[in-house]
Design a protein around this motif. Sequence first.
Motif, PDB file in Angstrom:
ATOM      1  N   VAL A 168      38.427  40.404  38.767  1.00  0.00           N
ATOM      2  CA  VAL A 168      39.287  40.397  37.583  1.00  0.00           C
ATOM      3  C   VAL A 168      38.728  41.253  36.453  1.00  0.00           C
ATOM      4  O   VAL A 168      39.474  41.960  35.765  1.00  0.00           O
ATOM      5  N   ASP A 169      37.412  41.201  36.251  1.00  0.00           N
ATOM      6  CA  ASP A 169      36.785  41.916  35.145  1.00  0.00           C
ATOM      7  C   ASP A 169      35.579  42.674  35.680  1.00  0.00           C
ATOM      8  O   ASP A 169      34.559  42.069  36.020  1.00  0.00           O
ATOM      9  N   SER A 170      35.684  43.984  35.727  1.00  0.00           N
ATOM     10  CA  SER A 170      34.605  44.790  36.305  1.00  0.00           C
ATOM     11  C   SER A 170      33.329  44.751  35.470  1.00  0.00           C
ATOM     12  O   SER A 170      32.266  45.166  35.937  1.00  0.00           O
ATOM     13  N   ASP A 171      33.426  44.257  34.238  1.00  0.00           N
ATOM     14  CA  ASP A 171      32.240  44.125  33.389  1.00  0.00           C
ATOM     15  C   ASP A 171      31.545  42.776  33.579  1.00  0.00           C
ATOM     16  O   ASP A 171      30.485  42.538  33.003  1.00  0.00           O
ATOM     17  N   PHE A 172      32.172  41.898  34.361  1.00  0.00           N
ATOM     18  CA  PHE A 172      31.585  40.575  34.609  1.00  0.00           C
ATOM     19  C   PHE A 172      30.774  40.662  35.905  1.00  0.00           C
ATOM     20  O   PHE A 172      31.330  40.738  36.998  1.00  0.00           O
ATOM     21  N   ILE A 173      29.458  40.670  35.756  1.00  0.00           N
ATOM     22  CA  ILE A 173      28.557  40.900  36.893  1.00  0.00           C
ATOM     23  C   ILE A 173      27.800  39.622  37.242  1.00  0.00           C
ATOM     24  O   ILE A 173      27.255  38.936  36.358  1.00  0.00           O
ATOM     25  N   TYR A 174      27.784  39.292  38.518  1.00  0.00           N
ATOM     26  CA  TYR A 174      26.991  38.165  39.021  1.00  0.00           C
ATOM     27  C   TYR A 174      25.668  38.714  39.548  1.00  0.00           C
ATOM     28  O   TYR A 174      25.657  39.638  40.360  1.00  0.00           O
ATOM     29  N   ARG A 175      24.552  38.147  39.074  1.00  0.00           N
ATOM     30  CA  ARG A 175      23.226  38.580  39.507  1.00  0.00           C
ATOM     31  C   ARG A 175      22.452  37.382  40.048  1.00  0.00           C
ATOM     32  O   ARG A 175      22.396  36.326  39.400  1.00  0.00           O
ATOM     33  N   THR A 176      21.856  37.557  41.197  1.00  0.00           N
ATOM     34  CA  THR A 176      21.133  36.464  41.857  1.00  0.00           C
ATOM     35  C   THR A 176      20.059  35.883  40.942  1.00  0.00           C
ATOM     36  O   THR A 176      19.259  36.612  40.345  1.00  0.00           O
ATOM     37  N   GLY A 177      20.074  34.556  40.827  1.00  0.00           N
ATOM     38  CA  GLY A 177      19.079  33.856  40.024  1.00  0.00           C
ATOM     39  C   GLY A 177      19.421  33.716  38.560  1.00  0.00           C
ATOM     40  O   GLY A 177      18.698  33.036  37.819  1.00  0.00           O
ATOM     41  N   GLU A 178      20.535  34.350  38.123  1.00  0.00           N
ATOM     42  CA  GLU A 178      20.896  34.315  36.711  1.00  0.00           C
ATOM     43  C   GLU A 178      22.141  33.455  36.475  1.00  0.00           C
ATOM     44  O   GLU A 178      22.955  33.245  37.372  1.00  0.00           O
ATOM     45  N   TYR A 179      22.262  32.965  35.245  1.00  0.00           N
ATOM     46  CA  TYR A 179      23.460  32.233  34.836  1.00  0.00           C
ATOM     47  C   TYR A 179      24.544  33.216  34.386  1.00  0.00           C
ATOM     48  O   TYR A 179      24.241  34.270  33.818  1.00  0.00           O
ATOM     49  N   VAL A 180      25.770  32.864  34.639  1.00  0.00           N
ATOM     50  CA  VAL A 180      26.914  33.592  34.100  1.00  0.00           C
ATOM     51  C   VAL A 180      27.719  32.621  33.236  1.00  0.00           C
ATOM     52  O   VAL A 180      27.840  31.435  33.562  1.00  0.00           O
ATOM     53  N   VAL A 181      28.251  33.135  32.140  1.00  0.00           N
ATOM     54  CA  VAL A 181      29.003  32.298  31.202  1.00  0.00           C
ATOM     55  C   VAL A 181      30.345  32.963  30.919  1.00  0.00           C
ATOM     56  O   VAL A 181      30.398  34.154  30.612  1.00  0.00           O
ATOM     57  N   ALA A 182      31.410  32.187  31.035  1.00  0.00           N
ATOM     58  CA  ALA A 182      32.758  32.684  30.728  1.00  0.00           C
ATOM     59  C   ALA A 182      33.119  32.240  29.318  1.00  0.00           C
ATOM     60  O   ALA A 182      33.493  31.084  29.096  1.00  0.00           O
ATOM     61  N   GLU A 183      32.986  33.165  28.384  1.00  0.00           N
ATOM     62  CA  GLU A 183      33.301  32.837  26.988  1.00  0.00           C
ATOM     63  C   GLU A 183      34.792  32.565  26.795  1.00  0.00           C
ATOM     64  O   GLU A 183      35.187  31.932  25.813  1.00  0.00           O
ATOM     65  N   ASN A 184      35.619  33.039  27.727  1.00  0.00           N
ATOM     66  CA  ASN A 184      37.066  32.885  27.598  1.00  0.00           C
ATOM     67  C   ASN A 184      37.598  31.667  28.347  1.00  0.00           C
ATOM     68  O   ASN A 184      38.802  31.562  28.610  1.00  0.00           O
ATOM     69  N   PHE A 185      36.717  30.720  28.690  1.00  0.00           N
ATOM     70  CA  PHE A 185      37.144  29.537  29.457  1.00  0.00           C
ATOM     71  C   PHE A 185      38.278  28.810  28.747  1.00  0.00           C
ATOM     72  O   PHE A 185      38.190  28.485  27.566  1.00  0.00           O
ATOM     73  N   ASN A 186      39.347  28.552  29.479  1.00  0.00           N
ATOM     74  CA  ASN A 186      40.505  27.826  28.949  1.00  0.00           C
ATOM     75  C   ASN A 186      40.457  26.383  29.465  1.00  0.00           C
ATOM     76  O   ASN A 186      40.590  26.156  30.662  1.00  0.00           O
ATOM     77  N   PRO A 187      40.302  25.392  28.591  1.00  0.00           N
ATOM     78  CA  PRO A 187      40.198  24.006  29.046  1.00  0.00           C
ATOM     79  C   PRO A 187      41.511  23.392  29.519  1.00  0.00           C
ATOM     80  O   PRO A 187      41.509  22.289  30.076  1.00  0.00           O
ATOM     81  N   ASN A 188      42.627  24.087  29.327  1.00  0.00           N
ATOM     82  CA  ASN A 188      43.916  23.565  29.787  1.00  0.00           C
ATOM     83  C   ASN A 188      43.971  23.657  31.306  1.00  0.00           C
ATOM     84  O   ASN A 188      44.152  24.736  31.859  1.00  0.00           O
ATOM     85  N   ARG A 189      43.848  22.525  31.981  1.00  0.00           N
ATOM     86  CA  ARG A 189      43.738  22.565  33.440  1.00  0.00           C
ATOM     87  C   ARG A 189      45.028  23.022  34.113  1.00  0.00           C
ATOM     88  O   ARG A 189      44.999  23.517  35.254  1.00  0.00           O
ATOM     89  N   TRP A 190      46.161  22.866  33.464  1.00  0.00           N
ATOM     90  CA  TRP A 190      47.417  23.245  34.113  1.00  0.00           C
ATOM     91  C   TRP A 190      47.723  24.727  33.983  1.00  0.00           C
ATOM     92  O   TRP A 190      48.655  25.237  34.602  1.00  0.00           O
ATOM     93  N   ALA A 191      46.945  25.440  33.159  1.00  0.00           N
ATOM     94  CA  ALA A 191      47.063  26.902  33.088  1.00  0.00           C
ATOM     95  C   ALA A 191      46.189  27.479  34.193  1.00  0.00           C
ATOM     96  O   ALA A 191      44.972  27.518  34.077  1.00  0.00           O
ATOM     97  N   ASP A 192      46.793  27.921  35.273  1.00  0.00           N
ATOM     98  CA  ASP A 192      46.046  28.280  36.477  1.00  0.00           C
ATOM     99  C   ASP A 192      45.404  29.665  36.373  1.00  0.00           C
ATOM    100  O   ASP A 192      44.197  29.819  36.493  1.00  0.00           O
ATOM    101  N   SER A 193      46.190  30.687  36.155  1.00  0.00           N
ATOM    102  CA  SER A 193      45.657  32.055  36.079  1.00  0.00           C
ATOM    103  C   SER A 193      45.233  32.323  34.641  1.00  0.00           C
ATOM    104  O   SER A 193      45.983  32.899  33.848  1.00  0.00           O
ATOM    105  N   THR A 194      44.027  31.901  34.308  1.00  0.00           N
ATOM    106  CA  THR A 194      43.568  31.986  32.927  1.00  0.00           C
ATOM    107  C   THR A 194      42.051  32.103  32.902  1.00  0.00           C
ATOM    108  O   THR A 194      41.415  32.249  33.943  1.00  0.00           O
ATOM    109  N   GLY A 195      41.463  32.050  31.698  1.00  0.00           N
ATOM    110  CA  GLY A 195      40.045  32.308  31.544  1.00  0.00           C
ATOM    111  C   GLY A 195      39.133  31.292  32.197  1.00  0.00           C
ATOM    112  O   GLY A 195      39.412  30.095  32.230  1.00  0.00           O
ATOM    113  N   GLY A 196      38.006  31.796  32.717  1.00  0.00           N
ATOM    114  CA  GLY A 196      37.005  30.947  33.361  1.00  0.00           C
ATOM    115  C   GLY A 196      36.470  31.597  34.617  1.00  0.00           C
ATOM    116  O   GLY A 196      36.967  32.633  35.066  1.00  0.00           O
TER     117      GLY A 196
END
Length: 210
Positions: A168-196
């Motif tokens: 979804v976001d080419s700037d969002f990189i997963y690196r082994t051993g590191e934490y990733v954080v989604a600053e755009n996390f949407n807590p509305n559980r019924w919004a499916d295609s959304t941040g997180g």
Amino acid sequence: MTATLKEHDYSFRKLQQANFHDMTFEHVDFSNADLTGANLSNCLCIDCDFSEAILRDASLQGTDFQGCSLRGADISGANLFFAMLEHADLTDIIHDDRTKFFDLYCPAEGPFIGYKKCFDFRIVQLLIPADARRTSATNSCCRCDKAKVLSIKDMYTNEPYDEAVSYVDSDFIYRTGEYVVAENFNPNRWADSTGGIHFWLTRKEAEGYM
């Protein structure tokens, strides 16, 4: 052609086992109707009233209830796989342990393992920590706001990698051993295609993501 029904009053009607598959309903009143075992799968419901309706064991897969009232409805034993409930009124809705894909799909508390698929067929194994916010809509895909990358492996050869790039976001990189954080996390559980951070509970499910 999809059939459309507008401004109809089905309130208090006996509609057990009725087959409404693939229909479009606009401003239809189903309040207090008995829809036990009815097939409402893949229906589009526009501003419809299902308040106090009996939807026990109903087939509701893929049904769009956005903006509808399900206040006090009984969905015990119903199947809501991929039903759309965003902006629906779910106040006092009744469900049980047989209701499919209504309760949170992932563990509500504690740490657990998740998986996601990234570019170049790389499978990322994630540790979702106990303090991570997590949610799911009406399918097996879940979301969280943070996770630790445990491993990154080729989907076919299991060759390890140090990095993986999000679809979804080419700037969002997963690196082994590191934490990733989604600053755009949407807590509305019924919004499916959304941040997180979207993930699945099994590697097989993650591999099937297109």
